[in-house]
Structures are given as C-alpha cells and as structure tokens.
Design a protein around this motif. Sequence first.
Motif, PDB file in Angstrom:
ATOM      1  N   ILE A  39       0.846  -1.199   0.000  1.00  0.00           N
ATOM      2  CA  ILE A  39       0.000   0.000   0.000  1.00  0.00           C
ATOM      3  C   ILE A  39       0.878   1.246   0.000  1.00  0.00           C
ATOM      4  CG2 ILE A  39      -1.555   1.377   1.456  1.00  0.00           C
ATOM      5  CD1 ILE A  39      -2.836  -1.396   2.300  1.00  0.00           C
ATOM      6  N   THR A  40       1.928   1.236   0.809  1.00  0.00           N
ATOM      7  CA  THR A  40       2.840   2.381   0.885  1.00  0.00           C
ATOM      8  C   THR A  40       3.470   2.654  -0.469  1.00  0.00           C
ATOM      9  OG1 THR A  40       3.282   1.992   3.226  1.00  0.00           O
ATOM     10  CG2 THR A  40       4.936   3.269   1.999  1.00  0.00           C
ATOM     11  N   LYS A  41       3.987   1.626  -1.106  1.00  0.00           N
ATOM     12  CA  LYS A  41       4.613   1.800  -2.430  1.00  0.00           C
ATOM     13  C   LYS A  41       3.606   2.376  -3.421  1.00  0.00           C
ATOM     14  CE  LYS A  41       7.143  -0.770  -6.015  1.00  0.00           C
ATOM     15  NZ  LYS A  41       6.696   0.141  -7.036  1.00  0.00           N
ATOM     16  N   VAL A  44       2.613   6.131  -2.393  1.00  0.00           N
ATOM     17  CA  VAL A  44       3.718   7.079  -2.582  1.00  0.00           C
ATOM     18  C   VAL A  44       3.909   7.353  -4.074  1.00  0.00           C
ATOM     19  CG1 VAL A  44       6.222   7.370  -2.356  1.00  0.00           C
ATOM     20  CG2 VAL A  44       4.875   6.600  -0.396  1.00  0.00           C
ATOM     21  N   THR A  45       3.886   6.308  -4.876  1.00  0.00           N
ATOM     22  CA  THR A  45       4.040   6.474  -6.323  1.00  0.00           C
ATOM     23  C   THR A  45       2.890   7.309  -6.883  1.00  0.00           C
ATOM     24  OG1 THR A  45       5.242   4.391  -6.514  1.00  0.00           O
ATOM     25  CG2 THR A  45       4.221   5.236  -8.530  1.00  0.00           C
ATOM     26  N   HIS A  46       1.691   7.003  -6.453  1.00  0.00           N
ATOM     27  CA  HIS A  46       0.506   7.711  -6.929  1.00  0.00           C
ATOM     28  C   HIS A  46       0.558   9.196  -6.536  1.00  0.00           C
ATOM     29  CE1 HIS A  46      -3.729   8.027  -8.133  1.00  0.00           C
ATOM     30  NE2 HIS A  46      -3.922   8.726  -7.034  1.00  0.00           N
ATOM     31  N   ALA A 143       8.500   5.411 -12.480  1.00  0.00           N
ATOM     32  CA  ALA A 143       9.835   4.848 -12.238  1.00  0.00           C
ATOM     33  C   ALA A 143      10.702   5.784 -11.395  1.00  0.00           C
ATOM     34  CB  ALA A 143      10.527   4.549 -13.567  1.00  0.00           C
ATOM     35  N   ASP A 144      10.381   7.070 -11.405  1.00  0.00           N
ATOM     36  CA  ASP A 144      11.168   8.058 -10.655  1.00  0.00           C
ATOM     37  C   ASP A 144      10.629   8.314  -9.251  1.00  0.00           C
ATOM     38  OD1 ASP A 144      12.720   8.453 -12.953  1.00  0.00           O
ATOM     39  OD2 ASP A 144      11.331   9.986 -13.696  1.00  0.00           O
ATOM     40  N   ALA A 147      10.893   5.979  -2.811  1.00  0.00           N
ATOM     41  CA  ALA A 147      10.431   4.835  -2.016  1.00  0.00           C
ATOM     42  C   ALA A 147       9.944   5.307  -0.648  1.00  0.00           C
ATOM     43  CB  ALA A 147      11.562   3.816  -1.854  1.00  0.00           C
ATOM     44  N   GLU A 148      10.514   6.376  -0.174  1.00  0.00           N
ATOM     45  CA  GLU A 148      10.195   6.888   1.158  1.00  0.00           C
ATOM     46  C   GLU A 148       8.994   7.832   1.114  1.00  0.00           C
ATOM     47  OE1 GLU A 148      11.568   5.970   4.090  1.00  0.00           O
ATOM     48  OE2 GLU A 148      12.613   4.486   2.867  1.00  0.00           O
ATOM     49  N   PRO A 149       8.005   7.610   1.955  1.00  0.00           N
ATOM     50  CA  PRO A 149       6.838   8.488   1.959  1.00  0.00           C
ATOM     51  C   PRO A 149       7.183   9.966   2.173  1.00  0.00           C
ATOM     52  CG  PRO A 149       6.406   6.553   3.299  1.00  0.00           C
ATOM     53  CD  PRO A 149       7.853   6.489   2.904  1.00  0.00           C
ATOM     54  N   LEU A 150       8.141  10.244   3.037  1.00  0.00           N
ATOM     55  CA  LEU A 150       8.448  11.634   3.351  1.00  0.00           C
ATOM     56  C   LEU A 150       9.280  12.328   2.273  1.00  0.00           C
ATOM     57  CD1 LEU A 150       8.958  11.466   7.211  1.00  0.00           C
ATOM     58  CD2 LEU A 150       6.871  11.889   5.882  1.00  0.00           C
TER      59      LEU A 150
END
Length: 157
Positions: A39-41, A44-46, A143-144, A147-150
Amino acid sequence: MDAIVLLKEDHKTVEALFKRFEKAGERAHAEKRKLVDTITKELVTHAYIEEEIFYPAARAKVPETTDHVLESVEEHHVVVWMLAELKELDPADERFTAKVTVLMENVRHHVQEEEQDWFPQVRAAMGRKESQELGERMTAAKADAPAEPLAVKSAGS
C-alpha cells in the motif's frame, strides 16, 4: 493511457489492497505488514505522479480546480506522514490496525472527492490527445517515484 483512467486504475489497486487488509485476521501480522508495505509503495508512487504532473496540469487547464488541488495536496501530506509512521510500527502493536483504518478512511475520502468533484471538470477541459500524453508522462514518471513516503513533495508542506 489516459491520465484520469491511469489515476482511477491506481485507486482501484489501492482499494483492493485495503479490502485484503480488512479481511486479514486479527493476528495476521506478517500478512498485514506485507500489505501495508505494498500500500505504501502504491500510494507514494501515486501521490508523486499526481503532485509532479497531474495537479499542475489540472490547475493550468482548469483554474477553478485550484482549491481542490490544494486540498488534495494537504490530504497527501496527512497520508504520507501516516505511511511513514506505519513503516516504523510493528504490526502487532495495538495501534497498527487502527492507524491503517484511519489511513484507509482518509484515502477513500480523497479518492471520492477527486473522482466525483473535480476529475470530471479536468476531463471536460482536456482533450483526448492531451490527456493521453499526460498519462504517458505519468506512467513514465512512476519509475522516478521515491520509495520513502516523506520524500514526496507534500510531506514538507
């Protein structure tokens, strides 16, 4: 792919993960951890592609959406901070499921507002070709994504 179709597909993906989390047993700690990591991935990407590409394009094309966009960025702010907290929280912690539940409520509210309140305005103003080009840029930008939410821009707002 059309930009709004892409975002709605992301919304469906996350909702399916939410439903799996809700169905996981109370003691399914390993499964819940994996689901929250996924969910995090996804979120964050979205958030990254919305903030970097879609929201600026929406504001430029439909200035009336500015308040909606600003509210959405603030909703992202709350979500990425919750994701950062969940990343460090043990799934066995009594607050873990409660925190995920609040996260899901926030995201579901955000999705509903986007899809019902202002995506239709953007769709009406943006031609098919422009929306497809925007969708292609957003797909490539995934792709850019950090990974980190913050690391998402809204985390600092």
